[in-house]
Design a protein around this motif. Structure first.
Motif, PDB file in Angstrom:
ATOM      1  N   GLU A  39      -6.227   1.288   7.018  1.00 28.24           N
ATOM      2  CA  GLU A  39      -6.212   1.422   5.405  1.00 28.24           C
ATOM      3  C   GLU A  39      -6.425  -0.635   5.185  1.00 28.24           C
ATOM      4  O   GLU A  39      -7.080  -0.425   3.728  1.00 28.24           O
ATOM      5  CB  GLU A  39      -4.483   1.379   5.659  1.00 28.24           C
TER       6      GLU A  39
ATOM      7  N   VAL B 182       3.523  -1.407   3.004  1.00 32.02           N
ATOM      8  CA  VAL B 182       3.274  -0.684   4.137  1.00 32.02           C
ATOM      9  C   VAL B 182       5.081   0.017   4.203  1.00 32.02           C
ATOM     10  O   VAL B 182       5.779  -1.336   4.647  1.00 32.02           O
ATOM     11  CB  VAL B 182       2.773  -0.953   5.226  1.00 32.02           C
TER      12      VAL B 182
ATOM     13  N   VAL C 231       3.388  -5.231  11.477  1.00 33.55           N
ATOM     14  CA  VAL C 231       2.140  -5.631  10.900  1.00 33.55           C
ATOM     15  C   VAL C 231       1.670  -6.617  11.411  1.00 33.55           C
ATOM     16  O   VAL C 231       1.335  -6.948  11.746  1.00 33.55           O
ATOM     17  CB  VAL C 231       2.798  -6.030   9.633  1.00 33.55           C
TER      18      VAL C 231
ATOM     19  N   TYR D  79       0.176   1.724   1.117  1.00 37.51           N
ATOM     20  CA  TYR D  79       0.012   2.350   2.738  1.00 37.51           C
ATOM     21  C   TYR D  79       2.011   3.352   3.155  1.00 37.51           C
ATOM     22  O   TYR D  79       2.697   2.274   3.484  1.00 37.51           O
ATOM     23  CB  TYR D  79      -0.374   2.419   3.852  1.00 37.51           C
TER      24      TYR D  79
ATOM     25  N   ILE E 292      -2.719   1.331   9.956  1.00 33.64           N
ATOM     26  CA  ILE E 292      -2.609   0.113   8.870  1.00 33.64           C
ATOM     27  C   ILE E 292      -3.495   0.047   8.730  1.00 33.64           C
ATOM     28  O   ILE E 292      -4.351  -1.402   8.031  1.00 33.64           O
ATOM     29  CB  ILE E 292      -1.543  -0.651   9.418  1.00 33.64           C
TER      30      ILE E 292
END
Lengths: 351, 248, 67
Positions: A346, A306, A263, A330, A343
């Motif tokens: 998403e 996530v 991330v 997600y 990601i």
């Protein structure tokens, strides 16, 4: 001591445990944490006043931990998901008996025998107790090899401080990767004496008992309430998290461990596209950093959780958000690691 | 007059919770007398099992821990490894040791853990109300073998002492019985030998003790002792199966 | 000269001491104890040799032997 060395995650945990004074290790081989058991064998079998046993099973390993912990020594075991499932009986007894120990889970894909790739499918098991009865582990979720080291050392202190089993919840990726780490000198912490409960022979005192049961329901309820008080204290004093850019973000991602690393890349990429993303990374999964999430949800109305699972931590995030913001999810599972591009794609859905 | 027989110091004053005539009490006393005779009570850590003797921590006057069902030898391993100068014993029944805990006992013996195992074989599950044990005799009626143990589907009773004697690392393995004074005297000698071996650091010792469960056998204590003599001893021969001399 | 003392409150009336006694001088009491058991008691104490067989077989460690 403060020089940086390149180390594999699993071995770094072993060295950190030894630095923290752990001289007793009981375990059973399982991928992807086998380097850790091998490291402990290599080191402890050559040390004085130390013991390493390759147990006949994870069931036996956790009970050896239970026995050693009862004498007051620092003791550790490690495994990966299916092996941790086998240990749940023993962990429940250890939590009930209030003896400190450290359990490492380098998660892999499940359920069942699953596979040997990294996953985060054991979140529920780790944070909600895992075995039978009302109890929790102290759950620490490292995100780098350095954090594997630091949190392993912290885990021993926290376990001793609260007389509660502590778990390092990593995954196969963290265990297998190599990074530069430092074994820093740590300030001495004041920890409670173990004298009042350890089994070391009853010379000059009444016998000590470690008894994880009581057939009188009102006594057993009291035992539970005593343990529950510790969880309240943990929630008050030991919550840890990392936050990045949570002041003015368009969307907050909540992720831990390996996913949180990814991330961080997503945040950089998003920034280039003019999207402002924040991250809350729980470092303690129990106690869960619910206050910061709750507070952030008052300002920022979009959350994305996530995970490398089909949605486990999201339940705790939703409880913390408590309807104040939209919480999306997600996840990939079965040993698949989500990519930054996935990601990013998403999160664009929610902006 | 001098007291020549009384309560050993290694037993607490707490009355046993066992049924009338149950041999657990005799086995407890023998272990306690041995701890007294070696003067090791204050350096002993006992591990009690799940089963009728789950309450043994109330009766032994030394540090005690209660294990999960079958796991006592693993807990004892952890204790002994971290406290090698202490005396460590497990006290286990036949469901505990010979069924759910077979892996733990076999491997503790195979590692030659320097602990003493007291194994109570009464051919039945006592605490749960009389179900078939791995040691239940062929034809013996229990709650879960209501037509008698049928070896075709339930197997034959396990001879743990013989089985463990095949392991090179097991130092001392014996089987004794508590059905009459002469056997009780022999049982005490054997238990003493087992602890002696641990004290000398010679490794794993286990004494299998044939005992009665009058309540779940549906017999009076006197009839139960007779039943043990006539049915258990012929199948489970008494004696030493492994002694330190053989180990060398 | 020998004697035994049976702790009437510890005794659960299992009767194992009766056949153990070579002198046949232990019988069951006609009065029950606090737990509701009929405890063992000795008759003809002068015949006791202090062999301790009764105490050896007692599962409740309820018998003391003096010599």
């Amino acid at each position: 001591m403060a020089e940086k060395i390149l180390m594999k995650g699993n071995e770094a945990i072993g060295e950190a445990a030894i630095c923290a004074g752990c001289r007793y290790y009981f375990g059973y081989p399982i991928t992807p944490q086998s380097e850790l058991i091998a490291y402990m064998a290599k080191k402890l079998l050559k040390m004085k006043d130390a013991s390493f046993v390759q147990a006949e099973s994870e069931l036996a390993a956790i009970n050896m931990v239970y026995g050693a912990a009862s004498t007051g020594v620092r003791v550790m075991t490690s495994s990966s998901s299916p092996g941790i499932s086998l240990m749940q009986e023993g962990i429940s007894y250890i939590a009930c008996s209030e003896v400190p120990c450290v359990v490492v889970n380098m998660m892999r894909g499940g359920p069942g025998l699953g596979d040997i790739q990294p996953a985060q499918g054991d979140y529920f098991q780790a944070t909600k107790g895992g075995g039978h009865g009302d109890y929790h582990l102290i759950v620490l979720a490292p995100s780098s090899v350095q954090e594997l080291v630091d949190l392993t050392m912290d885990a021993f202190d926290l376990a001793d401080k609260y007389r509660n089993p502590a778990m390092i919840l990593g995954d196969g990726l963290l265990g297998q990767m190599m990074e530069a780490v430092e074994f820093k000198e740590r300030p001495k912490v004041d920890l409670p004496s173990k004298e009042s409960w350890t089994l070391v022979g009853c010379k000059g005192r009444k016998p000590h008992w470690i008894v994880p049961f009581n057939l009188n329901p009102s006594v057993l309820e009291k035992m539970n309430l005593v343990i529950n008080e510790k969880y309240k204290k943990l929630k008050e004093h030991e919550v840890r998290y990392e936050s990045i850019n949570i002041e003015n973000a368009d969307l907050i991602i909540v992720a831990y461990g390996t996913v949180a690393r990814i991330v961080k890349t997503v945040i950089q990429k998003a920034k280039k596209e003019g999207i402002n993303i924040g991250l809350i990374r729980p470092i303690t999964l129990f106690p869960f950093p619910e206050k910061i999430i709750s507070k952030t949800a008052e300002r920022i109305k979009k959350f994305l959780v996530v995970e490398m699972s089909l949605g486990q931590m999201i339940e705790d995030v939703k409880l913390a958000v408590n309807g104040k913001a939209e919480v999306n999810f997600y996840g990939r599972c079965g040993g698949i690691i989500p990519t930054p591009i996935e990601i990013l794609k998403e999160l664009n859905k929610y902006l | 007059m001098k007291k020549v027989f009384g309560r050993p110091e290694s037993l607490t004053e707490t009355p046993f919770t066992y049924c009338p005539g149950c041999h657990h009490g005799i086995a407890h006393r023998l272990v306690a007398e041995v701890l007294d005779e070696f003067g090791v009570r204050e350096n002993t850590i006992g591990v009690c099992p799940v089963g009728c003797s789950v309450f043994a921590y109330l009766f032994f006057n030394c540090d005690m821990i209660c294990a999960a069902h079958g796991r006592a030898p693993a807990i004892a391993t952890g204790i002994k490894r971290s406290k090698p100068d202490s005396i460590v014993f497990t006290y286990q029944g036949d469901g505990d040791l010979a069924s759910i805990g077979t892996a733990e006992i076999v491997h503790a013996a195979n590692r030659g853990e320097n602990i003493t195992v007291i194994f109570i074989n009464n051919a039945i599950y006592g605490m749960t109300g009389g179900q078939m044990a791995p040691t239940t005799l062929v034809g013996q009626v229990t709650q879960t073998s209501p037509y008698g143990r049928d070896p075709k589907t339930m197997g034959y009773p396990i001879k743990m002492a013989e089985m463990l004697s095949t392991l090179k690392s097991a130092t001392y393995i014996s089987r004794v019985a508590l059905n009459k004074p002469s056997n009780i005297i022999k049982a005490k000698k054997s238990i003493k030998k087992a602890f002696q071996i641990q004290l000398e650091g010679k490794g794993f010792s286990m004494v299998e003790i044939l005992s009665t469960c009058p309540t779940n056998w549906g017999l009076s204590p006197i009839e139960a002792s007779k039943w043990l003599e006539e049915n258990m001893i012929p199948y489970y021969p008494l004696g030493e199966f492994r002694t330190p001399e053989e180990v060398a | 000269m020998a004697k035994i003392i049976i702790d009437q409150e510890r005794c659960k009336g299992c009767e194992l001491c009766i056949p153990a006694c070579p002198k046949h001088i232990i019988i069951m009491s006609e009065n029950f104890n606090k737990k509701g058991y009929y405890p063992a008691e000795q008759i003809n104490p002068e015949e006791c040799t202090g062999c301790a067989f009764c105490a050896l077989t007692c599962p409740d460690v309820a018998i003391e032997v003096y010599k």
